[in-house]
Design a protein around this motif. Structure first.
Motif, short mmCIF file in Angstrom:
data_model
loop_
_atom_site.label_atom_id
_atom_site.label_comp_id
_atom_site.label_asym_id
_atom_site.label_seq_id
_atom_site.Cartn_x
_atom_site.Cartn_y
_atom_site.Cartn_z
N ILE A 108 -99.13 -22.13 28.71
CA ILE A 108 -98.51 -20.82 28.54
C ILE A 108 -97.22 -20.94 27.74
CG2 ILE A 108 -97.30 -18.99 29.80
CD1 ILE A 108 -99.47 -19.32 31.99
N LEU A 109 -96.41 -21.93 28.06
CA LEU A 109 -95.15 -22.14 27.36
C LEU A 109 -95.37 -22.44 25.88
CD1 LEU A 109 -93.23 -24.29 30.01
CD2 LEU A 109 -92.71 -21.94 29.34
N ASN A 110 -96.47 -23.10 25.57
CA ASN A 110 -96.74 -23.51 24.19
C ASN A 110 -97.42 -22.43 23.36
OD1 ASN A 110 -95.66 -26.06 24.67
ND2 ASN A 110 -97.62 -26.90 25.34
N THR A 150 -96.05 -17.35 20.55
CA THR A 150 -96.67 -17.14 19.23
C THR A 150 -97.64 -15.97 19.25
OG1 THR A 150 -98.48 -18.69 19.73
CG2 THR A 150 -96.46 -19.60 18.77
N CYS A 151 -97.78 -15.30 20.36
CA CYS A 151 -98.75 -14.20 20.49
C CYS A 151 -98.37 -13.06 19.53
CB CYS A 151 -98.78 -13.70 21.93
SG CYS A 151 -99.98 -12.36 22.21
N PRO A 152 -99.35 -12.43 18.86
CA PRO A 152 -99.04 -11.32 17.95
C PRO A 152 -98.59 -10.06 18.69
CG PRO A 152 -101.42 -11.65 18.12
CD PRO A 152 -100.79 -12.79 18.82
N ILE A 153 -98.83 -9.99 19.99
CA ILE A 153 -98.36 -8.84 20.77
C ILE A 153 -96.89 -9.05 21.08
CG2 ILE A 153 -98.67 -7.52 22.91
CD1 ILE A 153 -101.55 -8.51 23.00
N GLY A 169 -93.04 -14.91 26.46
CA GLY A 169 -93.13 -16.35 26.18
C GLY A 169 -91.77 -16.95 25.87
N ARG A 170 -90.95 -16.25 25.11
CA ARG A 170 -89.62 -16.76 24.79
C ARG A 170 -88.74 -16.83 26.05
NH1 ARG A 170 -90.50 -13.32 20.31
NH2 ARG A 170 -89.21 -11.66 21.25
N THR A 171 -88.90 -15.84 26.94
CA THR A 171 -88.14 -15.86 28.19
C THR A 171 -88.52 -17.06 29.04
OG1 THR A 171 -87.97 -13.44 28.23
CG2 THR A 171 -87.67 -14.58 30.32
#
Length: 420
Positions: free
Chosen positions: A344-346, A350-353, A360-362
């Motif tokens: 998940i962290l990786n 990078t998800c387009p949503i 993910g950044r959090t």
């Protein structure tokens, strides 16, 4: 045996039919008494009557009329002069309530969810009289720091204790510290350790400093919600402890991201907020549920809503991401859960949503605390949330606590922090 006051015997019992007050007259047996200072046998000066407030009996307020003996020291060189008998089992010196009444009141506060006003009504006194007798007992217990002994897992959370003017009542936000140490059976029996005003790095750090180095060295795990202020305090003051991000709040972040995607797509496709009959609005609760709990009917409704418009695929993808986050925590093997969390962290950032990318950044900012769940025997801040819920219940019951010190003592008592 009926009255239950050791050291005295009953000489009379009266009932006032008008007020319903039961008055019990007691006295001690005659005896020789020595001067408390010089030890010389004292001379009796008769008795003086003191009326005390006792615990209610058979639904009636009770008064104890204590015929106290008094003496005089015959030694003129002794500065004692006259003195009166004391019996801590009956009442403390100069007290208005008997020892038993205070113990009864404290027990009602702790075990029966009683309000001080309710106790005062049963005792037949004012709120201030009842609390003036209870507060010193709780204050002495709060001053005993033995409750901080043996804490190896420490939780922290904020608490809102009032919703009125800060000028009139002081800070609205409090920080609560909770002992989440497992017992010999491996269970967590959460208990509130302290409540302090404020919600900041300094608030938590100052409290940790005040506990001393031995306390900080014993703490091995520190759980918290995703609030960077508490995290900085842990990093500064609990250098050897492992910070663990609470699983419930992480999953809630994932669910919130799905909701945000659903609302955005709703606006993009229909130009308004969700209404009855709208496909996405109809599945809002399904999107918050665990995928393993969905029935065939719910799956059918979900599929029908997603296929109603190709732009709804974005919502379904966000839903799958949130379920992947839940799956990491639900994995029976912590190692497998950690591998899922690392995946998940990786990938999420990078998800387009955009909402999932932000999630993910959090999580990447909280990487170590996020992954620590899987290496600390699944430590969570759940016990802290449970204690906070208990405090919220009693905050509504504790009418009249406009003073922070009084409020803190009450909450420490009901949440297990004090043992009077």
């Amino acid at each position: 045996m009926l009255v239950g006051l050791d050291g005295v015997h009953v000489t009379a019992v009266e009932r006032d039919d008008g007020s319903g007050v039961l008055t019990v007259t007691v006295e001690s047996a005659p005896r020789l008494e020595g001067c408390p200072r010089c030890g010389v046998v004292a001379v009796s000066r008769g008795r003086s009557v003191v009326e005390l407030i006792d615990a209610p009996m058979a639904g009636r307020p009770v008064r104890i009329r204590w015929r106290k003996r008094s003496w005089r020291c015959p030694d003129r060189a002794c500065p004692t002069g006259a003195f009166t008998e004391q019996n801590p089992a009956v009442a403390a010196p100069r007290a208005l309530l008997t020892t038993r009444a205070v113990d009864w009141a404290v027990g009602q506060l702790r075990r029966e969810n009683a309000s001080v006003q309710g106790l005062a009504r049963q005792l037949g006194v004012s709120w201030r009289t009842a609390w003036r007798a209870i507060k010193p007992v709780l204050a002495r217990a709060a001053a005993d720091e033995s409750r901080f002994t043996g804490v190896s897992t420490l939780g922290v959370d904020e608490h809102i204790w009032h919703h009125v003017s800060v000028k009139d009542r002081g800070p609205k936000e409090l920080t609560g510290m909770v002992d989440l140490t497992r017992d010999h059976t491996g269970k967590v029996r959460a208990r509130l350790l302290d409540l302090v005003p404020g919600r900041s790095t300094k608030t938590y750090a100052d409290w940790l400093k005040a506990r001393g180095k031995d306390f900080r060295d014993r703490v091995q795990i520190a759980t918290l919600d995703p609030f960077s202020g508490y995290k900085r305090a842990i990093d500064d003051e609990l250098e050897d402890a492992t910070a663990v991000l609470d699983a419930f709040h992480v999953i809630r972040l994932g669910t919130a991201a799905v909701d945000e995607v659903r609302r955005r797509v709703q606006q993009q496709t229909l130009g308004h907020r969700g209404r009855k009959g709208d496909p996405l609005y109809g599945i809002r609760n399904i999107l918050r549920a665990g995928i393993e709990n969905l029935t065939d009917r719910q799956w059918h409704r979900l599929t029908r809503a997603v296929t109603a418009d190709e732009r709804h695929e974005e919502v379904f993808l966000a839903f799958q991401c949130a379920q992947a986050l839940r799956a990491a925590y639900k994995a029976t093997d912590p190692a497998a859960g950690r591998r899922q969390a690392e995946k998940i962290l990786n990938t999420f950032h990078t998800c387009p949503i955009p909402e999932i990318a932000r999630l993910g950044r959090t999580l990447r900012r909280w990487r170590e605390a996020f992954l620590a769940y899987f290496t600390t025997d699944r430590a969570t801040n759940g016990g802290t949330e449970a204690v906070n819920g208990l405090i919220e219940l009693h905050r509504r019951i504790a009418r009249g606590f406009r003073n922070y010190d009084n409020y803190r003592l009450r909450m420490l008592l009901i949440a297990g922090g004090l043992t009077p």
